[in-house]
Design a protein around this motif. Structure first.
Motif, PDB file in Angstrom:
ATOM      1  N   UNK A  12       0.846  -1.185   0.000  1.00 60.09           N
ATOM      2  CA  UNK A  12       0.000   0.000   0.000  1.00 60.09           C
ATOM      3  C   UNK A  12       0.890   1.247   0.000  1.00 60.09           C
ATOM      4  N   UNK A  13       0.498   2.243  -0.756  1.00 61.66           N
ATOM      5  CA  UNK A  13       1.203   3.525  -0.762  1.00 61.66           C
ATOM      6  C   UNK A  13       0.880   4.222   0.559  1.00 61.66           C
ATOM      7  N   UNK A  14       1.896   4.422   1.395  1.00 65.09           N
ATOM      8  CA  UNK A  14       1.660   4.871   2.766  1.00 65.09           C
ATOM      9  C   UNK A  14       0.813   6.134   2.842  1.00 65.09           C
ATOM     10  N   UNK A  15       1.137   7.149   2.089  1.00 58.33           N
ATOM     11  CA  UNK A  15       0.418   8.415   2.182  1.00 58.33           C
ATOM     12  C   UNK A  15      -1.053   8.263   1.748  1.00 58.33           C
ATOM     13  N   UNK A  16      -1.333   7.309   0.875  1.00 62.38           N
ATOM     14  CA  UNK A  16      -2.715   7.072   0.434  1.00 62.38           C
ATOM     15  C   UNK A  16      -3.510   6.281   1.472  1.00 62.38           C
ATOM     16  N   UNK A  17      -2.817   5.723   2.442  1.00 63.78           N
ATOM     17  CA  UNK A  17      -3.460   5.110   3.606  1.00 63.78           C
ATOM     18  C   UNK A  17      -3.565   6.127   4.738  1.00 63.78           C
ATOM     19  N   UNK A  18      -2.452   6.752   5.080  1.00 61.83           N
ATOM     20  CA  UNK A  18      -2.420   7.613   6.260  1.00 61.83           C
ATOM     21  C   UNK A  18      -3.166   8.931   6.083  1.00 61.83           C
ATOM     22  N   UNK A  19      -3.175   9.492   4.879  1.00 63.19           N
ATOM     23  CA  UNK A  19      -3.893  10.754   4.649  1.00 63.19           C
ATOM     24  C   UNK A  19      -5.394  10.603   4.881  1.00 63.19           C
ATOM     25  N   UNK A  37      -4.493 -10.782   5.709  1.00 61.97           N
ATOM     26  CA  UNK A  37      -3.721 -11.527   6.702  1.00 61.97           C
ATOM     27  C   UNK A  37      -3.726 -10.770   8.023  1.00 61.97           C
ATOM     28  N   UNK A  38      -3.535 -11.475   9.115  1.00 60.25           N
ATOM     29  CA  UNK A  38      -3.429 -10.824  10.417  1.00 60.25           C
ATOM     30  C   UNK A  38      -2.017 -10.275  10.590  1.00 60.25           C
ATOM     31  N   UNK A  39      -1.808  -9.590  11.694  1.00 62.59           N
ATOM     32  CA  UNK A  39      -0.474  -9.062  12.000  1.00 62.59           C
ATOM     33  C   UNK A  39      -0.346  -7.609  11.605  1.00 62.59           C
ATOM     34  N   UNK A  40       0.629  -7.323  10.771  1.00 65.58           N
ATOM     35  CA  UNK A  40       0.906  -5.955  10.337  1.00 65.58           C
ATOM     36  C   UNK A  40       1.003  -5.912   8.824  1.00 65.58           C
ATOM     37  N   UNK A  41       0.669  -4.776   8.239  1.00 64.55           N
ATOM     38  CA  UNK A  41       0.880  -4.585   6.805  1.00 64.55           C
ATOM     39  C   UNK A  41       2.139  -3.750   6.608  1.00 64.55           C
ATOM     40  N   UNK A  42       2.766  -3.918   5.466  1.00 64.94           N
ATOM     41  CA  UNK A  42       3.964  -3.162   5.121  1.00 64.94           C
ATOM     42  C   UNK A  42       3.580  -2.107   4.093  1.00 64.94           C
ATOM     43  N   UNK A  43       3.707  -0.841   4.475  1.00 64.15           N
ATOM     44  CA  UNK A  43       3.435   0.257   3.549  1.00 64.15           C
ATOM     45  C   UNK A  43       4.712   0.616   2.795  1.00 64.15           C
ATOM     46  N   UNK A  44       4.530   1.358   1.712  1.00 58.09           N
ATOM     47  CA  UNK A  44       5.654   1.785   0.887  1.00 58.09           C
ATOM     48  C   UNK A  44       5.537   3.270   0.569  1.00 58.09           C
ATOM     49  N   UNK A  45       6.686   3.901   0.387  1.00 52.63           N
ATOM     50  CA  UNK A  45       6.777   5.233  -0.209  1.00 52.63           C
ATOM     51  C   UNK A  45       7.289   4.985  -1.617  1.00 52.63           C
ATOM     52  N   UNK A  46       6.374   4.865  -2.532  1.00 52.34           N
ATOM     53  CA  UNK A  46       6.604   4.454  -3.914  1.00 52.34           C
ATOM     54  C   UNK A  46       7.239   3.057  -3.914  1.00 52.34           C
ATOM     55  N   UNK A  47       8.526   2.917  -4.142  1.00 56.95           N
ATOM     56  CA  UNK A  47       9.149   1.591  -4.197  1.00 56.95           C
ATOM     57  C   UNK A  47       9.947   1.238  -2.938  1.00 56.95           C
ATOM     58  N   UNK A  48      10.029   2.181  -2.008  1.00 52.94           N
ATOM     59  CA  UNK A  48      10.811   1.972  -0.793  1.00 52.94           C
ATOM     60  C   UNK A  48       9.910   1.597   0.379  1.00 52.94           C
ATOM     61  N   UNK A  49      10.357   0.618   1.167  1.00 51.48           N
ATOM     62  CA  UNK A  49       9.593   0.243   2.356  1.00 51.48           C
ATOM     63  C   UNK A  49       9.459   1.443   3.278  1.00 51.48           C
ATOM     64  N   UNK A  50       8.277   1.563   3.855  1.00 51.89           N
ATOM     65  CA  UNK A  50       7.999   2.647   4.798  1.00 51.89           C
ATOM     66  C   UNK A  50       7.605   2.012   6.131  1.00 51.89           C
ATOM     67  N   UNK A  51       6.549   2.480   6.744  1.00 51.56           N
ATOM     68  CA  UNK A  51       6.137   1.991   8.050  1.00 51.56           C
ATOM     69  C   UNK A  51       5.260   0.741   7.938  1.00 51.56           C
TER      70      UNK A  51
END
Length: 183
Positions: A12-19, A37-51
């Motif tokens: 997921x594009x982080x800013x498109x989730x967090x905004x 899936x349960x647990x945590x999702x991995x967001x991205x800033x374009x192609x780089x891993x984010x939070x």
């Protein structure tokens, strides 16, 4: 209002989730992170891993009936993964069947296409989805935000992160209108 944010476990594009998430919180509503899936999702800033973000609900264990609206954040990998998950596609389609509002940004309309809910609707997206939307029977427009309320529900779409302010304002307004309608 209780608003579902549907994402795949990764991409997921982080800013498109967090905004939009923050806009829902600021409006006094409850955002709920739903994933495959349960647990945590991995967001991205374009192609780089984010939070990473904790999953609140899992597809298959939750229904669209328990939400007032749905937000589909983009990112290329996120909707690409969701559109091949039958439970995720069914979850999205259920919002349309129930007449509840859906907001999708950037590449997220790929999931809408798979759910077969774009026919005869006008929407926008990241430009590379133009042909996919047309092939699915929709009409693609190049606009910051497009509100399509001529179907069973209201569909709010937007092109990219630069359009987030208009996207958030529009989804909040449309979700509020929908919640004010008598059941």
């Amino acid at each position: 209002m209780r608003i579902a944010f549907l994402t795949a476990p990764e991409g997921v594009e982080q800013v498109e989730l967090t905004g939009p998430w923050q806009a829902v919180v600021d409006a006094g509503d409850e955002p709920v992170l739903v994933s495959t899936n349960s647990g945590r999702i991995q967001a991205f800033n374009h192609l780089d891993k984010a939070d990473t973000f904790p999953v609140d609900e899992i597809i298959g264990e939750v229904t669209a009936e328990s939400f007032d609206g749905l937000v589909l954040p983009g990112g290329v990998a996120n909707p690409d993964a969701l559109r091949v998950d039958d439970q995720a596609v069914s979850f999205v389609r259920d919002f349309f069947d129930l007449g509840r509002p859906v907001a999708a940004i950037c590449h997220a309309p790929w999931t809408l296409i798979e759910a077969d809910v774009v026919t005869d609707r006008v929407l926008t997206s990241w430009p590379s989805l133009r042909t996919d939307i047309r092939n699915a029977g929709g009409t693609w427009v190049d606009e910051r935000v497009r509100i399509c309320d001529d179907g069973p529900n209201t569909l709010i779409t937007s092109r990219k992160p630069d359009d987030l302010e208009a996207f958030c304002e529009s989804l909040l307004a449309e979700f509020a209108k929908s919640s004010a309608k008598p059941a």
